[in-house]
Motif scaffolding. Structure first.
Motif, PDB file in Angstrom:
ATOM      1  N   ARG A  63       0.811  -1.222   0.000  1.00  0.00           N
ATOM      2  CA  ARG A  63       0.000   0.000   0.000  1.00  0.00           C
ATOM      3  C   ARG A  63       0.844   1.271   0.000  1.00  0.00           C
ATOM      4  O   ARG A  63       0.335   2.357  -0.246  1.00  0.00           O
ATOM      5  CB  ARG A  63      -0.949   0.002   1.205  1.00  0.00           C
ATOM      6  N   ALA A  64       2.142   1.132   0.268  1.00  0.00           N
ATOM      7  CA  ALA A  64       3.013   2.307   0.223  1.00  0.00           C
ATOM      8  C   ALA A  64       3.280   2.763  -1.200  1.00  0.00           C
ATOM      9  O   ALA A  64       3.626   3.918  -1.448  1.00  0.00           O
ATOM     10  CB  ALA A  64       4.336   2.005   0.927  1.00  0.00           C
ATOM     11  N   GLU A  65       3.114   1.861  -2.175  1.00  0.00           N
ATOM     12  CA  GLU A  65       3.252   2.192  -3.595  1.00  0.00           C
ATOM     13  C   GLU A  65       4.585   2.865  -3.905  1.00  0.00           C
ATOM     14  O   GLU A  65       4.642   3.931  -4.512  1.00  0.00           O
ATOM     15  CB  GLU A  65       2.074   3.067  -4.064  1.00  0.00           C
ATOM     16  N   TRP A  66       5.680   2.223  -3.494  1.00  0.00           N
ATOM     17  CA  TRP A  66       7.022   2.718  -3.823  1.00  0.00           C
ATOM     18  C   TRP A  66       7.225   2.665  -5.330  1.00  0.00           C
ATOM     19  O   TRP A  66       6.981   1.633  -5.963  1.00  0.00           O
ATOM     20  CB  TRP A  66       8.073   1.874  -3.095  1.00  0.00           C
ATOM     21  N   GLN A 113       3.526   5.989   2.680  1.00  0.00           N
ATOM     22  CA  GLN A 113       2.803   6.537   1.536  1.00  0.00           C
ATOM     23  C   GLN A 113       3.500   7.751   0.938  1.00  0.00           C
ATOM     24  O   GLN A 113       3.373   8.018  -0.251  1.00  0.00           O
ATOM     25  CB  GLN A 113       1.384   6.911   1.959  1.00  0.00           C
ATOM     26  N   MET A 114       4.237   8.500   1.746  1.00  0.00           N
ATOM     27  CA  MET A 114       4.886   9.723   1.275  1.00  0.00           C
ATOM     28  C   MET A 114       6.282   9.485   0.717  1.00  0.00           C
ATOM     29  O   MET A 114       6.848  10.379   0.072  1.00  0.00           O
ATOM     30  CB  MET A 114       4.965  10.730   2.421  1.00  0.00           C
ATOM     31  N   SER A 115       6.867   8.328   0.946  1.00  0.00           N
ATOM     32  CA  SER A 115       8.285   8.123   0.631  1.00  0.00           C
ATOM     33  C   SER A 115       8.617   8.333  -0.844  1.00  0.00           C
ATOM     34  O   SER A 115       9.626   8.960  -1.172  1.00  0.00           O
ATOM     35  CB  SER A 115       8.723   6.727   1.090  1.00  0.00           C
ATOM     36  N   SER A 168       6.546  18.191   7.045  1.00  0.00           N
ATOM     37  CA  SER A 168       5.447  17.772   7.914  1.00  0.00           C
ATOM     38  C   SER A 168       4.237  17.492   7.026  1.00  0.00           C
ATOM     39  O   SER A 168       3.683  18.400   6.417  1.00  0.00           O
ATOM     40  CB  SER A 168       5.118  18.860   8.942  1.00  0.00           C
ATOM     41  N   HIS A 169       3.832  16.222   6.943  1.00  0.00           N
ATOM     42  CA  HIS A 169       2.848  15.794   5.947  1.00  0.00           C
ATOM     43  C   HIS A 169       1.412  16.038   6.394  1.00  0.00           C
ATOM     44  O   HIS A 169       1.147  16.552   7.486  1.00  0.00           O
ATOM     45  CB  HIS A 169       3.077  14.322   5.582  1.00  0.00           C
ATOM     46  N   GLY A 170       0.478  15.645   5.541  1.00  0.00           N
ATOM     47  CA  GLY A 170      -0.940  15.842   5.802  1.00  0.00           C
ATOM     48  C   GLY A 170      -1.496  14.872   6.832  1.00  0.00           C
ATOM     49  O   GLY A 170      -0.784  14.025   7.386  1.00  0.00           O
ATOM     50  N   ASN A 171      -2.809  14.941   7.067  1.00  0.00           N
ATOM     51  CA  ASN A 171      -3.412  14.258   8.213  1.00  0.00           C
ATOM     52  C   ASN A 171      -3.843  12.827   7.947  1.00  0.00           C
ATOM     53  O   ASN A 171      -4.231  12.126   8.880  1.00  0.00           O
ATOM     54  CB  ASN A 171      -4.623  15.058   8.710  1.00  0.00           C
TER      55      ASN A 171
END
Length: 290
Positions: free
Chosen positions: A52-55, A105-107, A96-99
């Motif tokens: 689900r991280a979708e690298w 997921q952000m990597s 600092s990412h979203g909520n």
């Protein structure tokens, strides 16, 4: 971001609990998309991403992502990630990412953004997100970003004049708080909110003692150059919040108002990357090289 009828009654009929309302409004931690595996000595950590991280990059690039754990002064164990994007980076984004996302997921986004900007990216998960312990709250949010700042400055020896604080959505709250207390190279506020009450009740014109996330009262204390980015059709945090934050800045640069963009698609517009490149490349004083 809408309050229930019961919460509205709580606001007007009894003393409000800002932490409880803030948590309902702002924090949506997903099921973790990664794990951190420590060695026997506990000194090094390995990153394990789920599907689900979708690298989106190669294994070699993933192996270059360094992860670690630290502890905040409020007791949370915080997951941190350092994405080294370029060998000659002069700036590092403290992101600092979203909520509703975590580091897994952000990597891929971090690697893509940092590579295109010529910057490294350091990020962390809020308390209660990903591999971080504790629960998300406003107080923890401020403790989390300060702990991340100290890791970046001390463990990785990145000087403050080389750090760009980047906050997206709820991430603008800890970003503004940190920037109001520490010197840094610059600040990026991506879809910022002025305060919790102003999101829930758009006609709010003042900051009440029980208001959560009062960034509008802190932004004037930020002495670094500030770039504000906001979509004009933002359906979660109205465009007026970005405009109000921009107008309160000590050292604002030309903002980016993305015509037609909503809350979650600003990055898909070409002017987003173009504006960030110009900001990083020519509008921030370059740090002295050792």
């Amino acid at each position: 971001m809408n309050l229930s009828f019961g919460e509205l009654c709580c606001l007007f009929c009894c003393p409000p609990c800002p932490g409880r309302i803030a948590a309902k409004l702002a924090f949506l931690p997903p099921e973790p998309t990664y794990s951190l595996v420590g060695d026997e000595a506990g000194g090094r950590w390995a990153l394990r991403l789920s599907d689900r991280a979708e690298w989106q990059y190669s294994r070699r690039e993933l192996d270059a992502v360094e992860v670690s754990m630290t502890r905040t002064h409020r007791g949370s164990r915080l997951a941190c990630m350092f994405v080294r994007c370029t060998p000659e980076s002069r700036f590092t984004l403290l992101f600092s990412h979203g909520n509703a996302v975590d580091l897994g997921q952000m990597s891929s986004f971090y690697l893509g953004l940092g590579t295109r900007l010529g910057c490294d990216v350091f990020s962390y998960d809020y308390s209660g997100y990903g591999a971080s312990s504790g629960k998300p709250s406003e107080k923890n949010l401020y403790a989390d970003v300060e702990a991340a700042w100290h890791v970046l400055c001390n463990r990785y020896a990145v000087p403050p004049e080389s750090i760009i604080l980047y906050g997206q959505s709820i991430g603008t709250v800890p970003t503004v708080d940190l920037a109001s207390r520490f010197e840094c190279a610059a600040v990026v506020l991506h879809s910022p909110l002025t305060s919790g009450m102003r999101v829930a009740f758009p006609n709010t014109r003042r900051t009440y003692c029980f208001d959560a996330f009062p960034s509008i009262d802190k932004i004037a204390r930020v002495r670094a150059p500030v770039l504000v980015i906001h979509g004009t059709e933002d359906e979660v945090i109205d465009f007026s919040h970005g405009l109000a934050m921009y107008e309160r800045c000590q050292r604002p640069v030309e903002p980016l108002w993305v015509e037609g963009a909503g809350h979650n698609d600003v990055e898909l517009y070409g002017q987003y990357l173009e504006r960030l490149k110009r900001f990083v490349g020519s509008e921030i004083p370059l740090p002295e090289m050792p």
